[in-house]
Scaffold this motif. Structure first.
Motif, PDB file in Angstrom:
ATOM      1  N   UNK A  78       0.842  -1.197   0.000  1.00 23.33           N
ATOM      2  CA  UNK A  78       0.000   0.000   0.000  1.00 23.33           C
ATOM      3  C   UNK A  78       0.879   1.249   0.000  1.00 23.33           C
ATOM      4  N   UNK A  79       1.977   1.172   0.759  1.00 22.76           N
ATOM      5  CA  UNK A  79       2.862   2.329   0.846  1.00 22.76           C
ATOM      6  C   UNK A  79       3.478   2.661  -0.510  1.00 22.76           C
ATOM      7  N   UNK A  81       2.173   2.422  -3.296  1.00 15.18           N
ATOM      8  CA  UNK A  81       1.191   3.086  -4.161  1.00 15.18           C
ATOM      9  C   UNK A  81       1.233   4.603  -4.004  1.00 15.18           C
ATOM     10  N   UNK A  82       1.702   5.034  -2.875  1.00 12.83           N
ATOM     11  CA  UNK A  82       1.665   6.467  -2.624  1.00 12.83           C
ATOM     12  C   UNK A  82       2.568   7.251  -3.566  1.00 12.83           C
TER      13      UNK A  82
END
Lengths: 167, 209
Positions: A78-79, A81-82
């Motif tokens: 998820x990180x 994706x930032x």
């Protein structure tokens, strides 16, 4: 009917009204100390509110830093994706499909197609052990399964005597 | 509950200068950690204070606030905007704190019984201070803090939560019930016993200052 504890709490907090309040206060007639108890509970509340004991959050920036590190460690995908990567999933799919089309077109245009050797024979062999009188003569055989026949092919032979003709 | 809370903070004081919470939540739901970091900045102090009021220990409050925010990040996709972000976060923080207090309670073998010492008290009876009274001028802020910490530490996690939410955070019964996932009657009962116990433990302090 509500238990005494609930009614007393509501009374302390001023949440009893109308008939409920009248009825409860009638009950309390037998407990003259109740009014003092109510005042005591209210003083406790004021005391707790007027004495905030919470220390300040020291080093708040480090709080965020530590938290973000934990989040990055616990949710690495998820990180990532930032970063707003150009290669999102739909784009990757489209790029893959486009590459396959290009590869197919190149294959069709650059690789020459060779006509397949037409032969109805499954067996084509050169006869190795032959003892011709002339070394320029070679022999091969072709077998046709469909016709159930074997053909012996002789190259370099001018003629076959009639007595050698195959039947 | 869809009705906006009257007492729960619904907006951070500094949101006027930046994107509102819902924008930041939407970006966080898309995986934007920078947006979530902004939400943390807005609510970290309040979260830390709320947890500290429950656990009465700075390091534990720091760690639990971190755990609460990590949990909020992991579950941010489930936030539907039916309440304010802080109301949603508050519940997560409270649950993380209560779970931690329960674990400690089990590990230490301590059993909280908030009715110990209260069973023989007649309804409405005056509470008596247990500790020796001290002149007001001798009670320093540090001592008051120590006494409050010690008194709240003697409450069960559920009673601590009820008293902190009502007396310190100023929540309504219905809001406490929603946060603690229990009935309003249970909240009132917990408040009754928590107050009784705190009155017994702190009366000498608040009557002399």
């Amino acid at each position: 009917m509500k238990p005494f504890e609930e009614q007393f709490t509501a009374w302390v907090d001023g949440k009893l009204t109308g008939a409920e309040l009248a009825e409860f206060e009638k009950q309390l007639a037998e407990h003259p100390e109740a009014a003092a108890e109510k005042g005591d509970a209210q003083r406790l509340g004021q005391f707790l509110r007027s004495h905030p004991t919470t220390p300040k959050l020291t080093n708040p920036d480090f709080f965020n830093h530590q938290l973000m590190q934990r989040i990055a460690a616990e949710t690495p995908r998820i990180a990532e994706k930032t970063g707003h990567s150009f290669w999102s999933l739909p784009r990757l799919l489209w790029a893959g499909a486009f590459s396959m089309v290009i590869a197919f077109a190149l294959f069709r245009t650059t690789i020459p197609t060779v006509a397949p050797v037409v032969s109805d024979s499954k067996y084509f062999a050169q006869v190795v052990e032959a003892w011709p009188s002339d070394p320029s003569i070679s022999a091969t055989t072709v077998y046709s399964a469909e016709n159930n026949v074997t053909v012996v092919w002789l190259d370099g032979l001018d003629y076959i005597p009639a007595t050698y003709a195959l039947n | 509950m869809d009705v906006p809370s009257k007492t729960m903070p619904t907006e951070a004081p500094d949101t006027a200068t930046g994107p509102d919470d819902f924008d930041l939540v939407a970006r966080s739901q898309a995986g934007d950690t920078a947006a979530f970091n902004e939400l943390v900045t807005r609510y970290r102090t309040r979260a830390f204070s709320m947890i500290y009021n429950m656990v009465r220990n700075e390091q534990d409050a720091w760690d639990l606030a971190q755990d609460g925010f990590v949990k909020a990040w992991k579950n941010i996709g489930r936030f539907r905007g039916q309440s304010s972000f802080y109301t949603w976060l508050y519940r997560i923080l409270m649950n993380v704190t209560i779970d931690s207090l329960r674990r400690k309670q089990i590990q230490s073998g301590t059993e909280f019984d908030d009715q110990i010492g209260l069973r023989n008290i007649a309804p409405g009876a005056m509470t008596a201070p247990k500790e020796e009274l001290q002149p007001a001028e001798k009670i320093s802020d540090g001592e008051i803090r120590t006494r409050i910490d010690a008194a709240i530490a003697k409450l069960s996690p559920e009673h601590r939560a009820a008293i902190v939410m009502r007396e310190i955070d100023g929540l309504e019964y219905s809001e406490i019930a929603e946060q603690m996932d229990c009935s309003i009657g249970t909240v009132m009962s917990r408040l009754f016993y928590a107050r009784k116990k705190l009155q017994a433990l702190l009366k000498d302090v608040y009557e002399t200052i």
